[in-house]
Scaffold this motif. Structure first.
Motif, PDB file in Angstrom:
ATOM      1  N   THR A  58     -30.161   0.016  10.393  1.00 33.02           N
ATOM      2  CA  THR A  58     -30.472   0.235  11.803  1.00 33.02           C
ATOM      3  C   THR A  58     -31.962   0.020  12.024  1.00 33.02           C
ATOM      4  O   THR A  58     -32.728  -0.137  11.073  1.00 33.02           O
ATOM      5  N   LYS A  59     -32.381   0.049  13.274  1.00 30.66           N
ATOM      6  CA  LYS A  59     -33.794  -0.104  13.617  1.00 30.66           C
ATOM      7  C   LYS A  59     -34.113   0.774  14.825  1.00 30.66           C
ATOM      8  O   LYS A  59     -33.221   1.228  15.544  1.00 30.66           O
ATOM      9  N   PHE A  60     -35.400   1.040  15.025  1.00 37.02           N
ATOM     10  CA  PHE A  60     -35.831   1.780  16.202  1.00 37.02           C
ATOM     11  C   PHE A  60     -35.437   0.986  17.446  1.00 37.02           C
ATOM     12  O   PHE A  60     -35.745  -0.203  17.552  1.00 37.02           O
ATOM     13  N   ASP A  61     -34.777   1.645  18.388  1.00 36.75           N
ATOM     14  CA  ASP A  61     -34.303   0.980  19.612  1.00 36.75           C
ATOM     15  C   ASP A  61     -34.592   1.888  20.797  1.00 36.75           C
ATOM     16  O   ASP A  61     -34.004   2.959  20.929  1.00 36.75           O
ATOM     17  N   ASN A  62     -35.479   1.451  21.673  1.00 39.02           N
ATOM     18  CA  ASN A  62     -35.873   2.273  22.830  1.00 39.02           C
ATOM     19  C   ASN A  62     -34.741   2.493  23.821  1.00 39.02           C
ATOM     20  O   ASN A  62     -34.850   3.362  24.693  1.00 39.02           O
ATOM     21  N   GLN A  63     -33.671   1.716  23.697  1.00 38.25           N
ATOM     22  CA  GLN A  63     -32.528   1.878  24.601  1.00 38.25           C
ATOM     23  C   GLN A  63     -31.423   2.749  24.002  1.00 38.25           C
ATOM     24  O   GLN A  63     -30.376   2.918  24.605  1.00 38.25           O
ATOM     25  N   SER A  64     -31.693   3.320  22.835  1.00 39.74           N
ATOM     26  CA  SER A  64     -30.619   4.017  22.123  1.00 39.74           C
ATOM     27  C   SER A  64     -30.383   5.441  22.616  1.00 39.74           C
ATOM     28  O   SER A  64     -29.537   6.152  22.073  1.00 39.74           O
ATOM     29  N   LEU A  65     -31.102   5.872  23.654  1.00 41.46           N
ATOM     30  CA  LEU A  65     -30.915   7.226  24.172  1.00 41.46           C
ATOM     31  C   LEU A  65     -30.343   7.258  25.579  1.00 41.46           C
ATOM     32  O   LEU A  65     -29.917   8.324  26.050  1.00 41.46           O
ATOM     33  N   ASN A  66     -30.350   6.143  26.287  1.00 44.87           N
ATOM     34  CA  ASN A  66     -29.905   6.127  27.682  1.00 44.87           C
ATOM     35  C   ASN A  66     -28.500   6.693  27.820  1.00 44.87           C
ATOM     36  O   ASN A  66     -27.597   6.360  27.047  1.00 44.87           O
ATOM     37  N   THR A  67     -28.318   7.546  28.793  1.00 48.21           N
ATOM     38  CA  THR A  67     -27.088   8.332  28.927  1.00 48.21           C
ATOM     39  C   THR A  67     -26.746   8.491  30.400  1.00 48.21           C
ATOM     40  O   THR A  67     -27.606   8.349  31.268  1.00 48.21           O
ATOM     41  N   GLN A  68     -25.490   8.807  30.667  1.00 45.95           N
ATOM     42  CA  GLN A  68     -25.058   9.090  32.036  1.00 45.95           C
ATOM     43  C   GLN A  68     -24.544  10.516  32.127  1.00 45.95           C
ATOM     44  O   GLN A  68     -23.854  10.998  31.229  1.00 45.95           O
ATOM     45  N   LEU A  69     -24.879  11.192  33.210  1.00 49.84           N
ATOM     46  CA  LEU A  69     -24.391  12.543  33.480  1.00 49.84           C
ATOM     47  C   LEU A  69     -24.153  12.682  34.970  1.00 49.84           C
ATOM     48  O   LEU A  69     -25.068  12.442  35.768  1.00 49.84           O
ATOM     49  N   PHE A  70     -22.936  13.073  35.341  1.00 48.21           N
ATOM     50  CA  PHE A  70     -22.567  13.262  36.748  1.00 48.21           C
ATOM     51  C   PHE A  70     -22.976  12.054  37.597  1.00 48.21           C
ATOM     52  O   PHE A  70     -23.594  12.189  38.664  1.00 48.21           O
ATOM     53  N   ASN A  71     -22.655  10.851  37.076  1.00 52.44           N
ATOM     54  CA  ASN A  71     -22.917   9.592  37.783  1.00 52.44           C
ATOM     55  C   ASN A  71     -24.402   9.291  37.964  1.00 52.44           C
ATOM     56  O   ASN A  71     -24.770   8.470  38.819  1.00 52.44           O
ATOM     57  N   HIS A  72     -25.252   9.941  37.192  1.00 51.95           N
ATOM     58  CA  HIS A  72     -26.679   9.641  37.184  1.00 51.95           C
ATOM     59  C   HIS A  72     -27.052   9.041  35.830  1.00 51.95           C
ATOM     60  O   HIS A  72     -26.612   9.535  34.790  1.00 51.95           O
ATOM     61  N   GLN A  73     -27.860   8.009  35.837  1.00 54.62           N
ATOM     62  CA  GLN A  73     -28.429   7.488  34.605  1.00 54.62           C
ATOM     63  C   GLN A  73     -29.651   8.329  34.242  1.00 54.62           C
ATOM     64  O   GLN A  73     -30.549   8.508  35.061  1.00 54.62           O
ATOM     65  N   ILE A  74     -29.667   8.849  33.027  1.00 54.83           N
ATOM     66  CA  ILE A  74     -30.798   9.650  32.567  1.00 54.83           C
ATOM     67  C   ILE A  74     -31.341   9.035  31.287  1.00 54.83           C
ATOM     68  O   ILE A  74     -30.652   8.274  30.602  1.00 54.83           O
ATOM     69  N   SER A  75     -32.590   9.387  30.954  1.00 55.72           N
ATOM     70  CA  SER A  75     -33.266   8.695  29.854  1.00 55.72           C
ATOM     71  C   SER A  75     -32.780   9.127  28.484  1.00 55.72           C
ATOM     72  O   SER A  75     -32.931   8.390  27.510  1.00 55.72           O
ATOM     73  N   MET A  76     -32.210  10.322  28.391  1.00 58.02           N
ATOM     74  CA  MET A  76     -31.669  10.820  27.121  1.00 58.02           C
ATOM     75  C   MET A  76     -30.825  12.051  27.429  1.00 58.02           C
ATOM     76  O   MET A  76     -30.952  12.656  28.504  1.00 58.02           O
ATOM     77  N   PRO A  77     -29.943  12.455  26.509  1.00 60.73           N
ATOM     78  CA  PRO A  77     -28.988  13.540  26.806  1.00 60.73           C
ATOM     79  C   PRO A  77     -29.580  14.938  26.643  1.00 60.73           C
ATOM     80  O   PRO A  77     -29.001  15.810  26.008  1.00 60.73           O
ATOM     81  N   ILE A  78     -30.782  15.145  27.197  1.00 61.90           N
ATOM     82  CA  ILE A  78     -31.358  16.481  27.189  1.00 61.90           C
ATOM     83  C   ILE A  78     -31.728  16.864  28.617  1.00 61.90           C
ATOM     84  O   ILE A  78     -31.869  16.008  29.492  1.00 61.90           O
ATOM     85  N   TYR A  79     -31.866  18.162  28.857  1.00 62.52           N
ATOM     86  CA  TYR A  79     -32.188  18.649  30.191  1.00 62.52           C
ATOM     87  C   TYR A  79     -33.042  19.901  30.075  1.00 62.52           C
ATOM     88  O   TYR A  79     -33.021  20.602  29.050  1.00 62.52           O
TER      89      TYR A  79
END
Length: 343
Positions: free
Chosen positions: A40-61
């Motif tokens: 694998t390799k470092f990937d800046n897109q590997s955290l993008n997530t969706q929650l309640f129909n919103h795109q968020i940058s990673m699965p934390i809040y």
């Protein structure tokens, strides 16, 4: 200042006082098995997530913390500003105070003013009337509603509630609202029986709220004249224990893990153990006391470390974290065997 607003101020002050107290969150008993050849390799897109129909940058809040006082206005402003910049969701503290003190609205609505397009959760107690819950969600322009279960906190709180018959009102609130509802424990952990009851009653967004972070039994006991209920400060399930317990429940739910999560590895382990999203409160509060820029820097640090952990553990996207193998120390392993035999 009203008694309710004063209590909010005391909560903030005591949470700050207990920041550096040693707490057992059990994450040290969870060990991840790292592939030496991850491919694998470092990937800046590997955290993008969706929650309640919103795109968020990673699965934390940012989990629920405060609101309803002068100091909490400034804290919520800083939290919301950082969440807007970093594109992560934010849960407000309990807004039930607005039923009796609508003049405290500014300390909550500041979050939407600072973050007009972000994902924001309102938060109320389980005794809140359905009509008030609906009005709070509308007024705060919230995208979802957390309803917190805090029996231990109420029991220790000198002026707390003593009636914990809540399920029917939870259903009535749900019938009144058209936004997702998250049922949230407050630092004591959701047990398998309660998870089953909630899912059978169609509550499928569950914040486990495990022990190991902000301890409201400890905070409320500090507010008591004789500090005589300290024995209730350590009766909860840690977040790893609550996550392991949730895995034995046969019905599916969206799991929000929170409680005692203090770094990127804790976040990653929570996702490995089955969480869909991970919430941090006291950890972010430390930085919010300093300022929104300091909080943004910490969120950016966590983001870069999660990208690194994805690559180190051989996964291409954070959603695949539960594929990572792990083993447990004796205490957690014994707990899991026993809990399986109970349910």
């Amino acid at each position: 200042m009203s008694q309710r607003s004063q209590r909010k101020e005391e909560h903030l002050a005591l949470a700050k006082m207990f920041f550096n107290k040693q707490k057992n969150s059990d994450f040290h008993q969870v060990h991840l098995i790292r592939p030496a050849l991850p491919e694998t390799k470092f990937d800046n897109q590997s955290l993008n997530t969706q929650l309640f129909n919103h795109q968020i940058s990673m699965p934390i809040y940012v989990n629920a913390m405060t609101g309803g006082s002068e100091k909490s206005y400034q804290i919520n402003k800083r939290l919301a500003k950082a969440c807007a910049k970093e594109n992560i969701p934010m849960a407000l503290g309990s807004a039930s105070i607005l039923e009796k003190e609508p003049e405290q609205l500014n300390s909550f609505i500041v979050a939407r003013n600072e973050n007009p397009d972000g994902l924001i959760f309102a938060n109320v107690n389980p005794d809140t009337s359905p009509e008030s819950a609906k009005e709070i969600v509308a007024t705060l322009q919230a995208d979802a509603l957390q309803i917190h279960l805090n029996t231990v906190q109420e029991a220790v709180m000198p002026e707390g509630d003593r009636n914990f018959v809540w399920l029917d009102n939870l259903k009535r609130i749900r019938e009144e609202l058209d936004v997702p509802i998250i049922i949230k424990e407050v630092g004591q952990g959701l047990d398998p029986a309660t998870i089953n009851i909630l899912i059978k009653n169609a509550f499928t967004n569950l914040d486990l709220g495990g022990s190991g972070g902000t301890n409201f039994a400890q905070i409320e006991n500090e507010r008591r004249k004789h500090h005589d209920l300290a024995f209730l400060e350590d009766i909860g399930l840690s977040t790893p224990k609550a996550l392991l317990a949730s895995k034995i429940v046969k019905q599916k739910a969206t799991i929000f893990a929170s409680g005692g999560i203090n770094n990127s590895l804790d976040i990653f382990k929570s996702l490995v153990l089955g969480a869909n999203y991970v919430g941090l409160a006291s950890h972010f509060l430390k930085f919010a006391f300093l300022g929104s820029n300091e909080l943004c820097q910490e969120i950016e640090k966590i983001k870069s470390e999660l990208i690194m952990l994805n690559a180190l553990y051989g996964i291409n996207h954070i959603k695949d974290a539960r594929k990572v193998k792990y083993y447990l120390d004796t205490d957690l392993y014994t707990y899991l065997k026993q809990i399986k035999s109970m349910y």
